[in-house]
Design a protein around this motif. Structure first.
Motif, short mmCIF file in Angstrom:
data_model
loop_
_atom_site.label_atom_id
_atom_site.label_comp_id
_atom_site.label_asym_id
_atom_site.label_seq_id
_atom_site.Cartn_x
_atom_site.Cartn_y
_atom_site.Cartn_z
N SER A 139 0.97 -1.32 0.04
CA SER A 139 -0.21 -0.02 -0.12
C SER A 139 0.97 1.31 -0.03
O SER A 139 0.10 2.29 0.22
CB SER A 139 -1.00 0.18 1.30
OG SER A 139 -0.12 0.25 2.40
N LEU A 140 2.25 1.25 -0.17
CA LEU A 140 3.15 2.40 0.09
C LEU A 140 2.73 3.52 -1.05
O LEU A 140 2.71 4.52 -0.44
CB LEU A 140 4.51 1.70 -0.40
CG LEU A 140 5.75 2.85 0.02
CD1 LEU A 140 5.26 3.35 1.52
CD2 LEU A 140 7.03 2.47 -0.29
N PRO A 141 2.28 3.19 -2.48
CA PRO A 141 2.03 4.40 -2.95
C PRO A 141 0.47 5.18 -2.56
O PRO A 141 0.67 6.42 -2.61
CB PRO A 141 1.78 3.70 -4.60
CG PRO A 141 2.53 2.56 -4.39
CD PRO A 141 2.45 1.99 -3.07
N ALA A 151 0.70 9.00 -1.29
CA ALA A 151 -0.39 10.00 -1.75
C ALA A 151 -1.40 10.63 -0.51
O ALA A 151 -1.67 11.66 -0.55
CB ALA A 151 -1.36 9.35 -2.69
N GLY A 152 -1.49 9.48 0.41
CA GLY A 152 -2.26 10.15 1.68
C GLY A 152 -1.49 11.12 2.47
O GLY A 152 -1.99 12.27 2.78
N LEU A 211 6.40 16.75 -5.22
CA LEU A 211 7.24 15.56 -4.79
C LEU A 211 6.42 14.40 -4.47
O LEU A 211 7.04 13.18 -4.72
CB LEU A 211 8.02 16.16 -3.58
CG LEU A 211 8.97 17.36 -3.61
CD1 LEU A 211 9.54 17.73 -2.13
CD2 LEU A 211 10.24 16.58 -4.45
N GLY A 212 5.38 14.76 -3.99
CA GLY A 212 4.55 13.49 -3.55
C GLY A 212 4.26 12.49 -4.71
O GLY A 212 4.06 11.40 -4.88
N ASP A 213 3.82 13.23 -5.81
CA ASP A 213 3.44 12.61 -7.21
C ASP A 213 4.76 11.77 -7.93
O ASP A 213 4.61 10.71 -8.34
CB ASP A 213 2.96 13.52 -8.22
CG ASP A 213 1.44 14.22 -7.95
OD1 ASP A 213 0.90 13.60 -7.06
OD2 ASP A 213 1.29 15.03 -8.49
N ILE A 251 4.81 7.74 -8.28
CA ILE A 251 5.05 7.25 -9.55
C ILE A 251 6.29 6.14 -9.34
O ILE A 251 6.24 5.04 -9.93
CB ILE A 251 5.29 8.20 -10.47
CG1 ILE A 251 4.12 8.97 -10.98
CG2 ILE A 251 6.01 7.53 -11.74
CD1 ILE A 251 4.20 10.17 -11.78
N TYR A 252 7.27 6.65 -8.52
CA TYR A 252 8.45 5.86 -8.52
C TYR A 252 8.26 4.51 -7.82
O TYR A 252 8.64 3.40 -8.23
CB TYR A 252 9.26 6.53 -7.48
CG TYR A 252 10.65 5.71 -7.19
CD1 TYR A 252 11.55 5.28 -8.14
CD2 TYR A 252 10.84 5.29 -5.83
CE1 TYR A 252 12.54 4.71 -7.74
CE2 TYR A 252 11.85 4.56 -5.73
CZ TYR A 252 12.97 4.28 -6.55
OH TYR A 252 14.08 3.70 -6.14
#
Length: 222
Positions: A147-149, A153-154, A211-213, A217-218
């Motif tokens: 659930s890391l992405p 995002a959260g 930075l969050g986006d 993506i990474y």
């Protein structure tokens, strides 16, 4: 230009207010993560448990989270003044704003964590349990990595929300760009200060979102 005179802006004071805003947001984001992540994991775990006791605990925690989330931040920061003074020794300025920021944002982030964990494939979790993994091992080695992405995002959404919270704290002497915009831009009608303060906060939000986006993506591609 449009009757604006930016030469009368006290730039050193603007720089100090910007640093104060970054400090408030930085410390609040850190403590929100440290409190909100475990709270979100507990909400997810207890909601899935078949134990009546844990089910009751989940309902109590969920109610507390919902109550705090439903209180407007400007009201929350005033209501928490006695608690803030007891914890920090002051109820205004940068130090006096951090506890209300954390208390207001941690339940919000916890719900985002719970949502991100719910999106993990149920089959992967069941397979881990079938191989003998404990609940803690499933959380640490399956749920959180998968659930890391969503967690990033959260956290990005929460950090952006904290920027707006720091601005609202200026209404009660919280310091930072919000306080500067209200004292000079609103009460003294110095619209140049208001405009520059808003521009600085918009830039901060854009940087955080970018930075969050990039991190989402990474880790999605990884």
């Amino acid at each position: 230009m449009w009757g604006l005179d930016f030469s009368k802006i006290d730039w050193p004071e603007m720089g100090t207010a910007s640093i104060d805003t970054l400090q408030m947001m930085g410390y609040a984001t850190l403590f929100t993560f440290l409190i909100g992540l475990p709270l979100g994991v507990l909400l997810y775990t207890f909601s899935r448990s078949s134990s009546p006791v844990l089910g009751w605990v989940y309902r109590v925690l969920s109610l507390i989270v919902n109550i705090i989330r439903s209180v407007p931040f400007i009201i929350l920061i005033v209501a928490l003044i006695p608690l803030t003074r007891a914890i920090m020794g002051v109820s205004s300025g940068v130090e006096g704003t951090i506890p209300p920021l954390v208390i207001g944002a941690a339940p919000f982030f916890a719900r985002l964590v719970e949502t991100a964990l719910r999106e993990v494939d149920r089959g992967v979790i069941e397979a881990s349990h079938a191989m003998g993994a404990t609940t803690f091992q499933v959380i640490r080695k399956v749920l959180l990595p998968e659930s890391l992405p969503g967690l990033i995002a959260g956290m990005t959404i929460t950090a952006v929300t904290l920027v707006s919270y720091t601005a609202m704290s200026g209404m009660v002497g919280g310091g930072g760009l919000g306080d500067l915009a209200i004292r000079y831009g609103y009460y003294r009608y110095e619209k140049e200060v208001m405009i520059v303060s808003v521009i600085f906060m918009v830039i901060l939000v854009q940087v955080l979102q970018m930075l969050g986006d990039r991190l989402v993506i990474y880790f999605t591609r990884k």
